[in-house]
Design a protein around this motif. Structure first.
Motif, PDB file in Angstrom:
ATOM      1  N   GLY A 224       1.099  -1.162   0.017  1.00 44.09           N
ATOM      2  CA  GLY A 224       0.054   0.504  -0.247  1.00 44.09           C
ATOM      3  C   GLY A 224       0.848   1.345   0.035  1.00 44.09           C
ATOM      4  O   GLY A 224       0.636   2.022  -1.200  1.00 44.09           O
ATOM      5  N   ARG A 225       1.718   1.097   0.257  1.00 44.81           N
ATOM      6  CA  ARG A 225       2.976   2.087   0.725  1.00 44.81           C
ATOM      7  C   ARG A 225       3.363   2.432  -0.188  1.00 44.81           C
ATOM      8  O   ARG A 225       3.801   3.495  -1.151  1.00 44.81           O
ATOM      9  CB  ARG A 225       3.608   1.999   1.952  1.00 44.81           C
ATOM     10  N   MET A 226       3.643   1.336  -1.071  1.00 42.78           N
ATOM     11  CA  MET A 226       4.472   1.784  -2.560  1.00 42.78           C
ATOM     12  C   MET A 226       3.026   2.154  -3.467  1.00 42.78           C
ATOM     13  O   MET A 226       3.910   2.771  -4.353  1.00 42.78           O
ATOM     14  CB  MET A 226       5.020   0.538  -3.181  1.00 42.78           C
ATOM     15  N   PHE A 227       2.309   1.530  -3.677  1.00 40.36           N
ATOM     16  CA  PHE A 227       1.120   1.828  -4.229  1.00 40.36           C
ATOM     17  C   PHE A 227       0.747   3.930  -4.841  1.00 40.36           C
ATOM     18  O   PHE A 227       1.326   4.088  -5.399  1.00 40.36           O
ATOM     19  CB  PHE A 227      -0.168   1.475  -4.110  1.00 40.36           C
ATOM     20  N   ALA A 228       0.696   3.727  -3.467  1.00 42.05           N
ATOM     21  CA  ALA A 228       1.180   5.615  -3.127  1.00 42.05           C
ATOM     22  C   ALA A 228       2.352   6.185  -3.371  1.00 42.05           C
ATOM     23  O   ALA A 228       2.264   7.809  -3.775  1.00 42.05           O
ATOM     24  CB  ALA A 228      -0.272   5.841  -2.322  1.00 42.05           C
ATOM     25  N   THR A 229       3.742   5.796  -3.217  1.00 41.10           N
ATOM     26  CA  THR A 229       4.681   6.739  -3.277  1.00 41.10           C
ATOM     27  C   THR A 229       5.520   6.710  -4.103  1.00 41.10           C
ATOM     28  O   THR A 229       6.779   7.021  -5.034  1.00 41.10           O
ATOM     29  CB  THR A 229       5.755   6.271  -1.965  1.00 41.10           C
ATOM     30  N   ASP A 230       5.430   5.172  -5.068  1.00 40.58           N
ATOM     31  CA  ASP A 230       6.005   4.177  -6.522  1.00 40.58           C
ATOM     32  C   ASP A 230       5.544   4.922  -7.664  1.00 40.58           C
ATOM     33  O   ASP A 230       4.446   5.436  -7.882  1.00 40.58           O
ATOM     34  CB  ASP A 230       6.618   2.818  -6.644  1.00 40.58           C
ATOM     35  N   PRO A 231       6.405   6.449  -8.289  1.00 40.13           N
ATOM     36  CA  PRO A 231       5.384   6.819  -9.435  1.00 40.13           C
ATOM     37  C   PRO A 231       4.967   6.117 -10.692  1.00 40.13           C
ATOM     38  O   PRO A 231       3.304   6.420 -11.013  1.00 40.13           O
ATOM     39  CB  PRO A 231       6.854   8.104 -10.192  1.00 40.13           C
ATOM     40  N   ARG A 232       5.233   4.959 -10.616  1.00 41.18           N
ATOM     41  CA  ARG A 232       4.761   4.019 -11.469  1.00 41.18           C
ATOM     42  C   ARG A 232       3.866   3.747 -11.184  1.00 41.18           C
ATOM     43  O   ARG A 232       2.556   3.416 -12.096  1.00 41.18           O
ATOM     44  CB  ARG A 232       5.777   3.110 -12.595  1.00 41.18           C
ATOM     45  N   PHE A 233       3.551   3.330 -10.407  1.00 37.10           N
ATOM     46  CA  PHE A 233       2.211   2.520  -9.468  1.00 37.10           C
ATOM     47  C   PHE A 233       1.272   3.051  -9.546  1.00 37.10           C
ATOM     48  O   PHE A 233       0.446   3.115  -9.495  1.00 37.10           O
ATOM     49  CB  PHE A 233       2.696   1.499  -8.107  1.00 37.10           C
ATOM     50  N   THR A 246      -4.075   7.050  -3.965  1.00 36.55           N
ATOM     51  CA  THR A 246      -4.116   6.980  -2.245  1.00 36.55           C
ATOM     52  C   THR A 246      -4.880   6.342  -1.613  1.00 36.55           C
ATOM     53  O   THR A 246      -4.672   6.029  -0.222  1.00 36.55           O
ATOM     54  CB  THR A 246      -3.881   8.932  -2.215  1.00 36.55           C
ATOM     55  N   TRP A 247      -6.108   5.841  -2.630  1.00 36.65           N
ATOM     56  CA  TRP A 247      -7.716   5.077  -1.288  1.00 36.65           C
ATOM     57  C   TRP A 247      -6.851   4.622  -1.091  1.00 36.65           C
ATOM     58  O   TRP A 247      -7.418   3.668   0.045  1.00 36.65           O
ATOM     59  CB  TRP A 247      -8.750   6.209  -2.161  1.00 36.65           C
ATOM     60  N   LEU A 248      -6.700   3.461  -2.207  1.00 41.11           N
ATOM     61  CA  LEU A 248      -5.910   2.577  -2.409  1.00 41.11           C
ATOM     62  C   LEU A 248      -5.027   1.540  -0.810  1.00 41.11           C
ATOM     63  O   LEU A 248      -5.494   1.230   0.012  1.00 41.11           O
ATOM     64  CB  LEU A 248      -5.495   1.357  -3.573  1.00 41.11           C
ATOM     65  N   ARG A 249      -4.115   3.171  -0.973  1.00 38.50           N
ATOM     66  CA  ARG A 249      -2.730   2.862   0.587  1.00 38.50           C
ATOM     67  C   ARG A 249      -4.082   2.683   1.693  1.00 38.50           C
ATOM     68  O   ARG A 249      -3.904   2.162   2.384  1.00 38.50           O
ATOM     69  CB  ARG A 249      -2.148   3.544   0.374  1.00 38.50           C
ATOM     70  N   ASP A 250      -5.524   3.987   1.944  1.00 38.09           N
ATOM     71  CA  ASP A 250      -5.616   4.193   3.052  1.00 38.09           C
ATOM     72  C   ASP A 250      -6.342   3.056   3.043  1.00 38.09           C
ATOM     73  O   ASP A 250      -6.501   2.606   4.569  1.00 38.09           O
ATOM     74  CB  ASP A 250      -6.516   5.559   3.014  1.00 38.09           C
TER      75      ASP A 250
END
Length: 269
Positions: A224-233, A246-250
């Protein structure tokens, strides 16, 4: 000074001794030269012969060598009355046990890969695009292997990927597309992360990772952290619906908390 003896069944020439213990004559000559096993007698013609005690020492050397002791250490063990032979053997047994455990793990991994590859195939780049869609980049797998190729999870992915046929991958792709559509719809509808509906979607997402590897709640939080912070994801997710990364991370974080995981400090385990 060596004693002059007759060659008998108890006093063996180097050739007969080598044949008896199963080593080469060259090996016995080397051990003689370095003082590891020096035959104690000689024939009247000046040839060295091995007594029963000499052969017993050769057998002890062979046992230690089989256990992995260097020759210099073997010589010290056999000649130093103060050497603790039992302690050396105990330590060597521990090392051998560890080596056996590592080898058994390697054998099990090879067996799993043999089982997987015997019944399945890897998708070609063309099949990947056909199954996952035109926006799928076949190079992603290579990039993922560079990043995670030394992890246990990549090993699981490789096994499962090799065991799947194209129809299996089509089923995975269909479930993924359906989940992505439902995630995007939840963002548009204003579903709150932490709500029962969002928790159900987070669980579907975590379960979907099982197509690739076993995903714990702690691992899911890391993703979840990677989805929101990695530009490609983040770009890939936000292309489905703005703000989805961001929603998915939360939503994943809220679900992790509900299962006793602190998502902000979660580790890959």
């Amino acid at each position: 000074m060596s004693e002059t003896v007759l060659v008998t069944e108890e006093n063996l020439t180097v050739g007969r001794a080598a044949e008896l213990v199963g080593v080469s004559v060259k090996t016995l000559h080397h051990w003689d030269a370095i003082g590891l096993v020096r035959p104690g007698g000689r024939t009247s013609a000046g040839y060295r012969v091995y007594s029963t005690e000499d052969i017993a020492r050769v057998h002890r050397v062979l046992v230690y060598r089989e256990l992995g002791f260097p020759l210099a250490e073997i010589a010290r063990l056999l000649d130093d009355p103060a050497a603790d032979e039992r302690e050396h053997l105990r330590r060597q047994r521990e090392q051998l046990t560890e080596r056996v455990a590592r080898l058994e793990k390697m054998i099990a991994a090879v067996d799993r890969m043999l089982t997987a590859t015997s019944g399945g195939i890897r998708l070609t780049p063309e099949q990947q695009v056909e199954i996952f869609g035109d926006d799928w980049d076949p190079a992603w797998e290579g990039k993922a292997e560079e990043r995670w190729g030394d992890t246990a999870q990549w090993e699981q992915y490789a096994e499962r990927a090799a065991a799947r046929k194209p129809d299996d991958w089509r089923a995975v792709a269909e479930r993924t597309h359906a989940l992505n559509a439902d995630l995007a719809a939840a963002v548009r509808a204003g579903v709150a992360p932490g709500s029962p509906e969002a928790a159900a979607l987070a669980e579907r997402h975590r379960a979907g990772m099982a197509a690739y590897f076993d995903c714990t709640y702690s691992m899911h939080a890391c993703l979840g952290r990677m989805f929101a912070t990695d530009p490609r994801f983040a770009a890939n997710l936000d292309a489905l619906e703005p703000g989805l990364a961001t929603w998915l991370r939360d939503a994943i974080f809220a679900n992790a908390r509900a299962h006793g995981i602190a998502p902000e400090t979660a580790v890959w385990e």
